[in-house]
Design a protein around this motif. Structure first.
Motif, PDB file in Angstrom:
ATOM      1  N   LYS A   1      28.424  17.431  42.596  1.00  0.00           N
ATOM      2  CA  LYS A   1      29.660  16.922  42.389  1.00  0.00           C
ATOM      3  C   LYS A   1      30.001  15.528  43.135  1.00  0.00           C
ATOM      4  N   ASP A   2      29.275  15.172  44.213  1.00  0.00           N
ATOM      5  CA  ASP A   2      29.735  14.260  44.911  1.00  0.00           C
ATOM      6  C   ASP A   2      28.827  12.850  44.504  1.00  0.00           C
ATOM      7  N   GLN A   3      27.767  13.271  43.280  1.00  0.00           N
ATOM      8  CA  GLN A   3      27.110  12.156  42.851  1.00  0.00           C
ATOM      9  C   GLN A   3      27.470  11.905  41.443  1.00  0.00           C
TER      10      GLN A   3
END
Length: 215
Positions: free
Chosen positions: A130-132
């Protein structure tokens, strides 16, 4: 099987019985192999094998823990051998065992595993990544409050694959299918920010899955 068939010459019942017995043996071997891979990955994620074995033993002898462990094994058994899925399930097992308090967290773990079972390994990887997730722009969008209610999965898939350096059409299609599933199952949503930039986020259900699938 060939020798049995040639020797019987028409006794198909015996041939079928032989094939079924052979299939059962192969199926059992595959199931055991998948369990071995799961536990191997679990121990590889642990800093101390001795501590991991002790914690796993405590987990297995606890009634709630044993039920959860068998739920994980059922997911493994019902799925074809898949390294990506094994990574996520071993992460889930490590998190569950590490939490302890099996009676208190039983319903939480059971619910999380039910969500994991519904999703493809690709979808679980997207959640863990999700951080990407990149911001996107839509030519046209329908917004209720700040939430985007019109389709955005095509634009997100394109931007995500570009960021990850994915050029295969087959992988692109699998990712898009996973994005649609995450959206339809209420795990992923899109919101409109400043300058018409769209940001995709996990819902509270999706956020609850992060500690289970994050490697």
């Amino acid at each position: 099987i060939r020798d049995k068939g040639l020797s019987l010459l028409g006794k198909t019942g015996d041939v079928i019985s032989t094939i079924i017995n052979w299939n059962d043996e192969v199926s059992n071997d595959i199931t055991e192999a998948k369990k071995m891979i799961l536990l191997e990955k679990y121990f590889n994620k642990s800093e101390s094998n001795e501590k991991s074995i002790t914690m796993l033993k405590d987990f297995l002898v606890n009634p709630q823990g044993n039920t959860i462990f068998n739920k994980v094994l059922r997911i493994v058994d019902d799925s074809p051998p898949d390294q990506e899925l094994m990574e996520h399930l071993s992460s889930a097992l490590k998190y569950i065992v590490g939490c302890g308090r099996f009676e208190e967290l039983f319903e939480q773990h059971k619910y999380a595993l039910a969500q994991i079972e519904r999703l493809t390994p690709q979808a679980l990887t997207i959640i863990a990544d999700k951080d990407q997730w990149p911001p996107i722009k839509l030519g046209f969008s329908v917004v209720t409050g700040a939430k985007v209610t019109s389709d955005w999965y095509s634009e997100f898939t394109s931007a995500y694959c570009t960021k990850k350096g994915i050029h295969s059409k087959d992988i692109y299609k699998r990712i898009q299918h996973s994005i649609i599933a995450l959206q339809s199952q209420g795990i992923m949503e899109a919101y409109k920010g400043e300058n018409s930039i769209i940001y995709c986020e996990l819902t509270h259900v999706g956020k609850d899955l992060i500690p289970y699938v994050f490697n």
